[in-house]
Scaffold this active site. Structure first.
Site, short mmCIF file in Angstrom:
data_model
loop_
_atom_site.label_atom_id
_atom_site.label_comp_id
_atom_site.label_asym_id
_atom_site.label_seq_id
_atom_site.Cartn_x
_atom_site.Cartn_y
_atom_site.Cartn_z
N ASP A 121 2.14 -1.21 65.36
CA ASP A 121 2.51 -2.09 66.48
C ASP A 121 3.89 -2.72 66.38
O ASP A 121 4.78 -2.47 67.20
CB ASP A 121 1.44 -3.17 66.68
CG ASP A 121 0.98 -3.85 65.39
OD1 ASP A 121 1.57 -3.58 64.32
OD2 ASP A 121 0.06 -4.68 65.45
N ARG A 168 5.09 -14.61 58.11
CA ARG A 168 4.56 -15.97 58.21
C ARG A 168 5.47 -16.99 57.53
O ARG A 168 5.86 -17.99 58.14
CB ARG A 168 3.16 -16.03 57.59
CG ARG A 168 2.15 -15.12 58.26
CD ARG A 168 0.74 -15.40 57.79
NE ARG A 168 -0.18 -14.30 58.12
CZ ARG A 168 -1.46 -14.45 58.41
NH1 ARG A 168 -2.01 -15.65 58.43
NH2 ARG A 168 -2.23 -13.42 58.68
N GLU A 219 3.08 -9.81 55.14
CA GLU A 219 2.51 -11.07 55.63
C GLU A 219 3.35 -12.27 55.19
O GLU A 219 3.51 -13.23 55.94
CB GLU A 219 1.07 -11.23 55.15
CG GLU A 219 0.09 -10.23 55.75
CD GLU A 219 -0.17 -10.46 57.24
OE1 GLU A 219 0.28 -11.49 57.79
OE2 GLU A 219 -0.82 -9.59 57.85
N GLU A 225 -2.09 -11.95 70.83
CA GLU A 225 -1.26 -10.97 71.52
C GLU A 225 -1.47 -10.94 73.03
O GLU A 225 -0.52 -10.80 73.81
CB GLU A 225 -1.48 -9.59 70.92
CG GLU A 225 -0.84 -9.37 69.56
CD GLU A 225 -1.62 -9.98 68.40
OE1 GLU A 225 -1.10 -9.96 67.27
OE2 GLU A 225 -2.75 -10.47 68.63
#
Length: 475
Positions: free
Chosen positions: A263, A140, A136, A380
């Site tokens: 993903d 980010r 993360e 998404e």
């Protein structure tokens, strides 16, 4: 009938929806599902309406940012219902300002961008004795600092990115080269030996860009090694599982799918080739997309395309679950040139959204029943509409985006910002506004409705947090 339907649908579309509604309601009441007729799209959108929508998105972005600045300035995120700040760790890492900066710059929100940039330059420090989640923080913060630097030329942002990258490097010091999930920013102590392909394979865009901009090969080399180590542990039929031990390289969960936890591994195989011209990434993508289509793609009812679960070794069909995170795939398929599958899958995503007026976190697509009803303000499905519109210029993707945006504002807007939804079946709001709302969700809507000149699409590669990275170096 949801409010606003007369604004977003033409007469023919409205009559079609009214005609099918009783049958759908009867089927759902009895526990079944009847697929609606061919997808119905709103009336075509001309450029003037698209411009008005882009302006609306820009103003809603400003609204969310102002709520953050008023109630959570200097913290990671805003809690939009209680109007209180939220931090991920004992010390704020300014998740929202870093994530939001390039969106504010793109939209021409100059005052707000200056506020974000000033907070980052004067308050952001990574010298804290605390463990953080590598994945993360990379997508980010490292991604946001790098894109912010490329858009502004502010050397302070690159210095922060370099400092962060150096502090994260210990995660790669496992026997396999697969990264641990957590690292202490000050001491370098690592933890979390069970990871997943998304966390081990979604690092090269950011670390690779940092390497190119600083001239330090170690960043590229460590992240590339982790991506290859993930790929090399695929099964004999070409699939990866859901969980892996980074010390032994053994899979601890052999369920394969395209959803959360896997993903963005697929996304980065393709995008690392696009950004760096890395032929190994191109080969890994080409050797992975075939098995994904063979074992995970699933056609149900009258040719609806979804992607479900399968055993990574045998390919045996598993759960028929698709959700908000899986909805990234049409964008990646479009980027890879498979516009037919991308369009069909995006239509399935629209059916998932329309079931309750906003997409759920997870759906059993064979039963068309929600299995996890939360909505985290995810981007998404909007990202995929944007990619499809970019490649086809078909007005239906903008019309779809307008439907999504109207529903989104109706159900998630608050006086202080935007709130996640506890369950789309009740639309009760939850006191959370993740930074990716500003990094991704609003950005992709704005780009969808803006003219192509708003961004040189072919000149950038978006990381999985929608931070545009541009090749400014020579190989």
């Amino acid at each position: 009938m949801r409010p606003g339907i007369l604004r977003t649908c033409g007469l023919a579309a409205l009559l079609s929806m009214l005609a099918t509604a009783p049958a759908l309601a009867l089927a759902q009441a009895s526990g079944g599902y009847i697929a609606p007729p061919a997808p119905v799209y709103a009336q075509p959108m001309d450029d003037a309406e698209a411009t008005r929508l882009a302006t609306r998105v820009r103003e809603e972005t400003r609204h969310a940012w102002q709520g953050y600045m008023r109630y959570a300035k200097g913290h990671d995120a805003l809690k939009p219902l209680s109007r209180k700040p939220h931090d991920w760790y004992p010390h704020s890492l300014l998740m929202t300002p870093v994530d939001a900066l390039d969106t504010l710059l793109l939209m021409g929100l100059d005052k707000e961008a200056a506020e974000a940039r000033d907070l980052i330059a004067t308050q952001l420090s990574f010298d804290h004795d605390m463990p953080v989640q590598n994945f993360e923080v990379v997508i980010r913060l490292l991604g946001g600092l790098l894109s912010g630097y490329q858009m502004t030329g502010d050397e302070r942002l690159l210095a922060l990115a370099d400092d962060l990258g150096r502090r994260l490097l210990p995660v790669f010091e496992s026997p396999t080269g697969l990264p641990y999930t957590h690292v202490n920013l000050r001491t370098g102590v690592v933890s979390g030996k069970v990871s997943n392909p998304a966390e081990t394979g979604t690092l090269l865009l950011e670390f690779g860009t940092l390497s190119k901009l600083t001239g330090k090969p170690i960043y590229y080399d460590r992240a590339k090694r982790a991506l290859v180590a993930t790929f090399d542990r695929r099964s004999t039929i070409g699939l990866v599982g859901s969980a892996i031990d980074v010390e032994t390289g053994e899979w601890t969960d052999r369920d394969s799918h395209v959803g959360g936890g896997i993903d963005s591994y697929y996304e980065y195989l393709l995008k690392c080739w696009k950004l760096f011209g890395d032929q190994a990434c191109k080969r890994m993508w080409e050797e992975s997309v075939g098995p994904m289509q063979r074992y995970l793609a699933d056609e149900v009812r009258d040719g609806e395309l979804w992607y479900g679960h399968a055993d990574m070794d045998s390919g045996a069909r598993g759960a028929s679950v698709y959700g908000a995170l899986d909805a990234f795939l049409p964008a990646v398929l479009a980027l890879g040139g498979d516009l037919d599958r991308a369009a069909r899958l995006q239509q399935s995503g629209q059916a998932m959204w329309r079931l309750h007026g906003i997409e759920p976190e997870a759906l059993d697509y064979r039963k068309m029943e929600v299995t996890s009803g939360g909505y985290q303000l995810r981007p998404e499905i909007v990202e995929s509409a944007y990619y499809l519109h970019h490649y086809t210029r078909d007005v239906r993707w903008r019309a779809m985006g307008r439907e999504f945006f109207d529903d989104f504002v109706r159900h998630a807007r608050t006086e202080a910002g935007y709130a996640a939804i506890k369950d789309v079946r009740t639309m009760e709001q939850r006191d959370s506004m993740e930074s990716f709302l500003l990094a991704e969700t609003f950005k992709y809507w704005w780009l969808l409705f803006s003219p192509p000149s708003a961004l040189d699409f072919d000149g950038v590669v978006f990381n999985t947090e929608a931070h545009p990275l541009r090749k400014t170096w020579t190989d």
